[in-house]
Design a protein around this motif. Structure first.
Motif, short mmCIF file in Angstrom:
data_model
loop_
_atom_site.label_atom_id
_atom_site.label_comp_id
_atom_site.label_asym_id
_atom_site.label_seq_id
_atom_site.Cartn_x
_atom_site.Cartn_y
_atom_site.Cartn_z
N ASP A 65 0.85 -1.19 0.00
CA ASP A 65 0.00 0.00 0.00
C ASP A 65 0.88 1.25 0.00
OD1 ASP A 65 0.76 0.54 2.76
OD2 ASP A 65 -0.70 -0.96 3.36
N ILE A 66 0.26 2.39 -0.10
CA ILE A 66 0.98 3.65 -0.25
C ILE A 66 1.83 3.99 0.98
CG2 ILE A 66 -0.95 5.05 0.59
CD1 ILE A 66 1.59 5.95 -2.20
N LYS A 67 1.47 3.46 2.15
CA LYS A 67 2.19 3.80 3.37
C LYS A 67 3.68 3.48 3.27
CE LYS A 67 -1.84 3.17 6.39
NZ LYS A 67 -2.41 2.36 7.50
N ALA A 186 16.30 -12.19 -9.04
CA ALA A 186 16.03 -13.48 -8.42
C ALA A 186 14.65 -13.49 -7.76
CB ALA A 186 17.11 -13.80 -7.38
N GLY A 187 14.08 -12.31 -7.61
CA GLY A 187 12.83 -12.13 -6.89
C GLY A 187 13.03 -11.18 -5.74
N HIS A 188 12.04 -10.36 -5.47
CA HIS A 188 12.21 -9.27 -4.49
C HIS A 188 12.54 -9.78 -3.10
CE1 HIS A 188 8.26 -9.39 -2.17
NE2 HIS A 188 8.14 -10.37 -3.04
N SER A 189 12.21 -11.03 -2.79
CA SER A 189 12.42 -11.56 -1.44
C SER A 189 13.71 -12.37 -1.31
CB SER A 189 11.23 -12.44 -1.04
OG SER A 189 11.11 -13.55 -1.91
N SER A 190 14.54 -12.42 -2.35
CA SER A 190 15.69 -13.34 -2.34
C SER A 190 16.91 -12.78 -1.63
CB SER A 190 16.07 -13.71 -3.77
OG SER A 190 16.50 -12.58 -4.50
N GLY A 191 16.93 -11.48 -1.33
CA GLY A 191 17.96 -10.90 -0.51
C GLY A 191 19.35 -10.91 -1.13
N GLN A 192 20.36 -10.84 -0.24
CA GLN A 192 21.74 -10.71 -0.70
C GLN A 192 22.18 -11.94 -1.50
OE1 GLN A 192 25.23 -11.01 2.03
NE2 GLN A 192 25.59 -8.85 1.48
N LYS A 193 21.73 -13.13 -1.12
CA LYS A 193 22.10 -14.34 -1.85
C LYS A 193 21.70 -14.21 -3.31
CE LYS A 193 21.46 -19.35 -2.06
NZ LYS A 193 20.99 -19.36 -3.47
N GLY A 194 20.46 -13.76 -3.55
CA GLY A 194 19.99 -13.59 -4.92
C GLY A 194 20.76 -12.51 -5.66
N GLY A 303 8.35 -4.93 3.28
CA GLY A 303 7.76 -4.60 1.99
C GLY A 303 6.65 -5.54 1.58
N ARG A 304 6.53 -5.73 0.29
CA ARG A 304 5.46 -6.52 -0.32
C ARG A 304 5.34 -7.91 0.32
NH1 ARG A 304 7.54 -6.28 -4.89
NH2 ARG A 304 6.53 -4.41 -5.68
N ASN A 305 4.12 -8.29 0.62
CA ASN A 305 3.81 -9.62 1.18
C ASN A 305 4.56 -9.90 2.49
OD1 ASN A 305 2.24 -10.11 -1.14
ND2 ASN A 305 4.01 -10.95 -2.23
N GLY A 306 4.88 -8.82 3.24
CA GLY A 306 5.56 -8.99 4.52
C GLY A 306 7.04 -9.30 4.42
N THR A 307 7.61 -9.10 3.25
CA THR A 307 9.03 -9.39 3.03
C THR A 307 9.90 -8.36 3.73
OG1 THR A 307 8.56 -10.38 0.87
CG2 THR A 307 10.82 -9.70 1.31
N SER A 308 10.95 -8.82 4.39
CA SER A 308 11.91 -7.92 5.03
C SER A 308 13.02 -7.61 4.04
CB SER A 308 12.49 -8.58 6.28
OG SER A 308 13.34 -7.69 6.97
N TYR A 309 13.17 -6.34 3.69
CA TYR A 309 14.22 -5.92 2.77
C TYR A 309 15.43 -5.46 3.57
CZ TYR A 309 10.42 -5.79 -0.69
OH TYR A 309 9.37 -6.10 -1.52
N THR A 310 16.60 -6.00 3.22
CA THR A 310 17.79 -5.75 4.02
C THR A 310 18.99 -5.38 3.16
OG1 THR A 310 18.24 -8.13 4.01
CG2 THR A 310 17.08 -7.25 5.93
N TYR A 311 20.09 -5.11 3.84
CA TYR A 311 21.37 -4.69 3.28
C TYR A 311 21.76 -5.53 2.06
CZ TYR A 311 26.52 -4.22 3.27
OH TYR A 311 27.84 -4.02 2.93
N GLN A 312 22.05 -4.84 0.97
CA GLN A 312 22.51 -5.45 -0.27
C GLN A 312 21.58 -6.56 -0.76
OE1 GLN A 312 26.71 -6.43 0.09
NE2 GLN A 312 27.30 -4.31 -0.26
N GLY A 313 20.29 -6.34 -0.58
CA GLY A 313 19.30 -7.28 -1.09
C GLY A 313 18.74 -6.86 -2.42
#
Length: 354
Positions: A65-67, A186-194, A303-313
Motif C-alpha cells: 500500500d501507499i504507506k 532473483a525475486g524481491h524476497s531473495s535478498g543478498q544471496k539472490g 515490503g510486499r507480502n511482509g518481506t523484510s528488505y535488508t542490506y545489499q538485497g
C-alpha cells in the motif's frame, strides 16, 4: 495487453493538508511482463517478470500500500529536480550562487528534503503510455525557475519499459532526472544471496572517484585494473567484495554513448531464473548502487507480502548525468535554460534467457 487504472490509496500533502487519491496504472505486454506505476513520485511500484519456467515474480522492491512508499523514499520513484549529490548544496549558474537544501550529511541529495519523489503528480493515459506531470515552483528546495516536468512510461511488445523525462524552465537551473528502482531479478524476497548471483556488465571505461561523503573528486579515472572494471561480465558476488567498503554507489562514465541518443548502459542476468535486465539511456553516466544503506536488521523495512528488505538485497541502475556536474568544469553540463527543454530517454528491457 494494454493499460488499466485503479486507486492505490490516498496521500495527504504535508504542506497543504489536502488529501488526494493516488492513481495506479497497470501496463502489460505479450511477453507476460507487467509493470505498475503510481502517481505518488511518478514511480514504478511493481515489475512482474516470468522466469525460464514461466513462473512470475516481483523483481523490484515494493509495498502493498501507499504507506510503505511514504515511509521509505526513492523506491521506484522519479528523482528530481537534480538526482544524486551536490557538494554542500551550492550551485553557481551565470555567476549567481544558489543555496539548495541540505539533506545528506552536509550535501544535497536527489532534489532535497522534499524532492520530486515526494509529490503527487498529475496523471493520465495517452494511447499506450501513462503520463505524469507537475509544476515545480521557483525557489523549491532552493532551485531557481518554475519547472514543468513530465514523465512518460510506455511498455513495448518486447518487454521494454521506456521512460521519457522532459522538463521546461523559466530561468536557468539544473535538471537531472532518473528512475530509482531497486531490482533483484532473483525475486524481491531473495535478498543478498539472490543479488550476489547476478552477472553484471557495465558499458563504462571510466568512473568518477568520490570522497568519503560520496562527492566526486572531479577526476575521470579508467576502470581498468580496478574494482570498477565491469566491462566484461562478472558476478556481483565476485565484484562487490572488491569494491571500496564492499559495495557500489558510484557513477560510471558510459563508453561510446552519444548524449541525446539511446545507448546501451548495462546488463544484469540472473542465471538460475534466466531473467535479464538491459538498461539504455541518452545520458552520459549511470549510477550503480548495491543497497548499501538498506537496513542491516530484518524487520526494519517490511515490503510486499511482509518481506523484510535488508542490506545489499537489491541493486539500482540509475542512468543520469554525472553527480555534482554543476561544480565540475570537466563534467557534462546539467544547466537547463528557457527555450532549451531538458530531455532524458531511458529504457529498462526485461527478457528471459533459457
Amino acid at each position: 495487453m494494454g493499460i488499466t487504472e485503479d486507486t492505490f490509496g490516498t496521500f495527504c500533502d504535508p504542506d497543504t493538508g489536502v488529501e488526494t487519491k493516488v492513481q495506479r496504472y497497470t501496463l502489460t505486454c505479450k511477453t507476460g511482463i507487467q509493470v505498475q506505476v503510481i502517481s505518488y513520485g511518478a514511480g514504478v511500484s511493481d515489475v512482474l517478470v516470468p522466469d525460464k519456467t514461466g513462473m512470475k515474480d516481483h523483481v523490484t522492491l515494493g509495498f502493498d500500500d501507499i504507506k510503505g512508499y511514504l515511509q521509505f523514499p526513492y523506491q521506484g520513484s522519479s528523482v528530481g529536480r537534480r538526482a544524486n549529490r551536490i557538494c554542500k548544496g551550492k550551485i553557481t549558474i551565470d555567476g549567481r550562487t544558489h543555496q539548495l537544501s541540505i539533506n545528506n550529511n552536509d550535501n544535497h541529495l536527489h532534489g532535497g528534503k522534499r524532492g520530486w519523489d515526494k509529490y503527487l503528480w498529475e496523471s493520465c493515459i495517452n494511447g499506450r503510455s501513462v503520463v505524469f506531470s507537475r509544476l515545480s515552483p521557483d525557489g523549491e528546495e532552493g532551485y531557481p525557475g518554475d519547472v514543468l516536468a513530465q514523465v512518460k512510461y510506455t511498455l513495448d511488445d518486447d518487454g521494454g519499459l521506456h521512460i521519457d523525462f522532459e522538463a521546461m524552465t523559466t530561468k536557468a537551473t539544473i535538471i537531472n532526472m532518473t528512475n530509482h528502482c531497486f531490482f533483484n531479478l532473483a525475486g524481491h524476497s531473495s535478498g543478498q544471496k539472490g543479488l550476489f548471483e547476478h552477472i553484471v556488465k557495465v558499458n563504462a571505461d571510466r568512473f568518477t572517484p568520490i570522497t568519503k561523503d560520496l562527492i566526486p573528486t572531479g577526476e575521470l579515472s579508467p576502470v581498468g585494473g580496478t574494482a570498477f572494471d565491469l566491462q566484461s561480465p562478472v558476478s556481483f558476488g565476485e565484484a562487490i567484495p572488491k569494491a571500496p567498503d564492499q559495495g557500489f554507489d558510484h557513477n560510471f562514465c558510459l563508453h561510446q554513448v552519444r548524449r541525446g541518443e539511446l545507448g546501451f548502459a548495462a546488463r544484469f542476468h540472473h542465471p538460475p531464473t534466466g531473467r535479464v535486465l538491459e538498461v539504455y539511456t541518452s545520458e552520459p553516466g549511470v549510477q550503480i548502487y548495491t543497497g548499501n544503506f538498506l537496513p542491516q536488521e530484518k524487520g526494519k523495512m517490511v515490503g510486499r507480502n511482509g518481506t523484510s528488505y535488508t542490506y545489499q538485497g537489491s541493486f539500482c541502475c540509475e542512468p543520469q548525468n554525472f553527480p555534482d556536474a554543476v561544480n565540475q568544469a570537466n563534467f557534462p553540463s546539467d544547466v537547463c535554460r528557457p527555450g532549451q527543454p531538458y530531455r532524458h530517454f531511458m529504457m529498462y528491457r526485461f527478457s528471459v534467457e533459457k
